[in-house]
Design a protein around this motif. Structure first.
Motif, PDB file in Angstrom:
ATOM      1  N   VAL A 177      18.370 -12.036  65.720  1.00 43.28           N
ATOM      2  CA  VAL A 177      18.690 -11.004  66.694  1.00 43.28           C
ATOM      3  C   VAL A 177      18.152  -9.698  66.146  1.00 43.28           C
ATOM      4  O   VAL A 177      17.946  -9.559  64.934  1.00 43.28           O
ATOM      5  N   ALA A 178      17.879  -8.744  67.028  1.00 43.53           N
ATOM      6  CA  ALA A 178      17.315  -7.478  66.561  1.00 43.53           C
ATOM      7  C   ALA A 178      18.358  -6.695  65.773  1.00 43.53           C
ATOM      8  O   ALA A 178      19.529  -6.675  66.128  1.00 43.53           O
ATOM      9  N   SER A 179      17.909  -6.054  64.695  1.00 46.27           N
ATOM     10  CA  SER A 179      18.830  -5.261  63.878  1.00 46.27           C
ATOM     11  C   SER A 179      19.196  -3.969  64.598  1.00 46.27           C
ATOM     12  O   SER A 179      18.382  -3.377  65.297  1.00 46.27           O
ATOM     13  N   LEU A 180      20.440  -3.530  64.401  1.00 45.30           N
ATOM     14  CA  LEU A 180      20.878  -2.272  65.013  1.00 45.30           C
ATOM     15  C   LEU A 180      20.779  -1.109  64.034  1.00 45.30           C
ATOM     16  O   LEU A 180      21.209   0.003  64.339  1.00 45.30           O
ATOM     17  N   GLU A 207      25.521  -6.143  58.953  1.00 42.70           N
ATOM     18  CA  GLU A 207      24.528  -7.174  59.237  1.00 42.70           C
ATOM     19  C   GLU A 207      24.248  -8.025  58.010  1.00 42.70           C
ATOM     20  O   GLU A 207      24.035  -9.230  58.119  1.00 42.70           O
ATOM     21  N   ARG A 208      24.279  -7.386  56.839  1.00 42.61           N
ATOM     22  CA  ARG A 208      24.121  -8.188  55.615  1.00 42.61           C
ATOM     23  C   ARG A 208      25.240  -9.207  55.512  1.00 42.61           C
ATOM     24  O   ARG A 208      25.024 -10.354  55.121  1.00 42.61           O
ATOM     25  N   GLU A 209      26.454  -8.790  55.876  1.00 36.90           N
ATOM     26  CA  GLU A 209      27.580  -9.719  55.792  1.00 36.90           C
ATOM     27  C   GLU A 209      27.428 -10.840  56.824  1.00 36.90           C
ATOM     28  O   GLU A 209      27.699 -12.008  56.527  1.00 36.90           O
ATOM     29  N   ASP A 222      19.771 -14.016  61.374  1.00 34.23           N
ATOM     30  CA  ASP A 222      18.657 -13.235  60.851  1.00 34.23           C
ATOM     31  C   ASP A 222      18.525 -11.968  61.694  1.00 34.23           C
ATOM     32  O   ASP A 222      18.406 -12.050  62.913  1.00 34.23           O
ATOM     33  N   PHE A 223      18.589 -10.807  61.045  1.00 35.23           N
ATOM     34  CA  PHE A 223      18.484  -9.556  61.789  1.00 35.23           C
ATOM     35  C   PHE A 223      17.076  -9.015  61.637  1.00 35.23           C
ATOM     36  O   PHE A 223      16.697  -8.534  60.564  1.00 35.23           O
ATOM     37  N   LYS A 224      16.307  -9.101  62.726  1.00 38.00           N
ATOM     38  CA  LYS A 224      14.902  -8.671  62.685  1.00 38.00           C
ATOM     39  C   LYS A 224      14.830  -7.155  62.559  1.00 38.00           C
ATOM     40  O   LYS A 224      15.432  -6.433  63.350  1.00 38.00           O
ATOM     41  N   GLY A 225      14.095  -6.730  61.550  1.00 40.15           N
ATOM     42  CA  GLY A 225      13.921  -5.296  61.375  1.00 40.15           C
ATOM     43  C   GLY A 225      14.916  -4.663  60.420  1.00 40.15           C
ATOM     44  O   GLY A 225      14.889  -3.452  60.212  1.00 40.15           O
TER      45      GLY A 225
END
Lengths: 163, 402
Positions: free
Chosen positions: A96-99, A110-112, A120-123
């Motif tokens: 999913v896209a990172s915020l 998001e790391r957690e 997986d957080f894209k970006g």
């Protein structure tokens, strides 16, 4: 299902992307397609004033498909309003896209979520495990991770961040 | 899949004159266990990377495998310096999921115990951070005051640090007789010790110089980094969950939300000092207004019936059995309930699938965004200020790493 003023406003702006809304026990909730996450989040932050990402986490709904759900709790300090933003994430493409570009505070949340659920957080600028060690295998909060599995940390130095 | 570990520094290309330093995991100023990898240029911090997880014990995973009420003793261990707030917050979240409200007396007692917890947390934070800066005497004054408050918790539920006092729909037991008099004596002791600490610290030249202008975080940065609690209020944002979205009976009390203006360590210290006084004010009002009546919800579907009824009435016996074996069963759904923890917004996000066990329990720990913001606070400052800043963000490993 009747929406509140807030959820209707998001639905009106993104009619294609909103999958559903509810306000169970008074918590305004909007469910969106994961592809629309950056656009909806930017709208919420810039137009509706949700300047604080209070929480970001995930839920594993195994065996349902889409299996995961990303859950963000937003707060507007100016208007004292809360909103829950969710998007389903399929197991086959658990990304999913990172915020972080919108809210720097998303970084550790998001790391957690990556650490615990393997999303997986894209970006994301620095997507490392947060609570577990680097050589840990699997993602412990997934429903198919056995609660009694032991995984002592290997002492061969694999994954150590200091060398 | 495992990623290659990222590093915030490399021993080969640290740069001329730079030094990499490990603070912790076992370091007297790193409360509990946390490791801070700092890169120094002279005495200035170039970058810092907190490494956490030493106290991770799978709280959220464990909760998915026990009944809702069995989670409550685990919540004690989240922020072990202010356990009543976690107890009350978790019980409140499950009650929101169930759609029930505990009786007024229970809500007043929860407010009272939460404020007692907030005082113990702030006292520990100020005492410990003063000790780390060399003011050892203050630590003893404040820990003395904390002990008076711990005794109140002991009196109410039989445990100092791990009370497990709240239940879904009520409390483990009512307050004992004579509690108000004991509380008045304890509050007096806290005020006296606090006045001593105030005289020793607030206008102390060394203490002031160590805290003023160090660890600064602007209001905008604090909001962007999801920082809440005293650190956010010290930066000038009057956000307090007790005022913003009142829960329990906080809307019935008269109290102020102290706000700083610089967002540095000294303002955080001042905000905490004032919050102790405000918490005592709330606790005194709660005691004065404490209504009579039962402390537990009347429905057998929510909370265990009284023991006498369990032993003398078949419906109560059945309810006892069902609640013990299956647990209370909230309807399928999700709620988020925030309470004002001692370090900021403590949120519980619960997902129920309609059975007696949680599908997901998520805790939004106030310490996590604070610790994440630590590198931004210490960057560019002196290495010695890391200790002052770390003391004032009051990282609690139990809730940070769950």
């Amino acid at each position: 299902m009747t929406g509140t003023y807030l959820t209707d406003a998001v639905k009106e702006r993104f009619p294609e992307d909103v999958l559903g809304t509810h306000a169970f026990r008074g918590d305004d909730t909007v469910v969106i397609r994961k592809e629309a996450l950056p656009a909806v989040a930017a709208f919420l932050k810039d137009q509706l004033g949700f300047d604080m990402l209070m929480d970001l986490t995930a839920v594993d709904y195994l065996p349902r498909e889409p299996r995961f759900e990303l859950v963000c709790h937003l707060y507007s300090t100016g208007r004292n309003v809360r909103l829950r933003l969710k998007c389903p994430v399929p197991a086959g493409d658990a990304s999913v896209a990172s915020l972080t570009p919108l809210w720097p505070g998303a970084g550790w949340f998001e790391r957690e979520a990556w650490d615990m659920f393997g999303l997986d957080f894209k970006g994301h600028p620095d997507l490392r495990r947060l609570l577990m060690y680097e050589s840990f295998e699997g993602h412990p909060l997934r429903k198919d991770y056995p609660i009694d599995r032991h995984q002592p940390r290997r002492d061969d130095g694999a994954g150590r961040t200091d060398r | 899949m495992n990623r290659a570990p990222a590093k915030n520094w490399d021993i080969e290309d640290l740069g001329e004159g730079r030094l990499a330093l490990n603070m912790g995991p076992s370091h007297p100023a790193m409360h509990g266990i946390v490791r801070l990898l700092v890169t120094l240029e002279g005495e200035r911090v170039v970058s810092a990377d907190p490494e956490i997880g030493y106290l991770h014990r799978g709280f959220e995973k464990t909760c998915e495998n026990v009944t809702w009420n069995q989670c409550i003793p685990y919540t004690d261990r989240l922020n072990y310096v202010s356990p009543f707030i976690n107890n009350a917050g978790f019980a409140l979240a499950v009650e929101k999921l169930l759609g029930v409200e505990p009786p007024a007396r229970c809500q007043y007692i929860r407010v009272l115990m939460s404020e007692i917890s907030r005082v113990t947390d702030h006292l520990t934070c100020i005492g410990a951070s003063a000790m780390e800066l060399g003011a050892f005497t203050v630590y003893f004054y404040l820990i003395n005051a904390r002990e008076a408050m711990y005794r109140l918790g002991d009196l109410a539920c039989g445990a100092r640090v791990t009370p497990a006092y709240a239940r879904v729909g009520g409390l483990a037991n009512d307050l004992p007789p004579g509690f108000a008099a004991e509380a008045a004596a304890a509050f007096k002791a806290v005020r006296e010790n606090l006045a001593d600490a105030d005289r020793l610290l607030t206008r102390n030249r060394i203490f002031h110089d160590r805290l003023r202008g160090t660890g600064t975080l602007t209001k905008e940065d604090a909001v962007a980094m999801s920082v809440t609690g005293p650190a956010l209020r010290a930066a000038g944002m009057p956000f307090d969950v007790r005022k913003a979205s009142p829960y329990l009976v906080y809307d019935r009390f008269d109290f102020d939300v102290p706000v700083g203006s610089n967002g540095d360590n000294y303002d955080r210290y001042l905000v905490r000092m004032e919050e102790i006084r405000q918490s005592l004010r709330i606790a005194e009002q709660a005691l004065a207004q404490l209504p009579g009546g039962p402390v537990n919800h009347p429905s057998y579907a929510v909370i265990l019936p009284p023991k006498a009824e369990t032993h003398g009435c078949i419906e109560a016996l059945m309810a006892h059995f069902k609640l013990t074996v299956d647990g209370v069963k909230p309807p399928a759904g999700e709620v988020y309930q925030a309470v004002e923890g001692a370090n900021g917004e403590l949120g519980f996000y619960l997902v129920s699938d309609g059975t007696g066990r949680p599908w997901r329990v998520r805790v939004r720990p106030p310490s996590l965004p604070l610790t994440a913001a630590l590198p931004a606070m210490v960057k560019g400052g002196y290495i010695a200020d890391v200790v002052a800043t770390f003391g004032q963000i009051n990282m609690i490993g139990g809730e940070l790493e769950r």
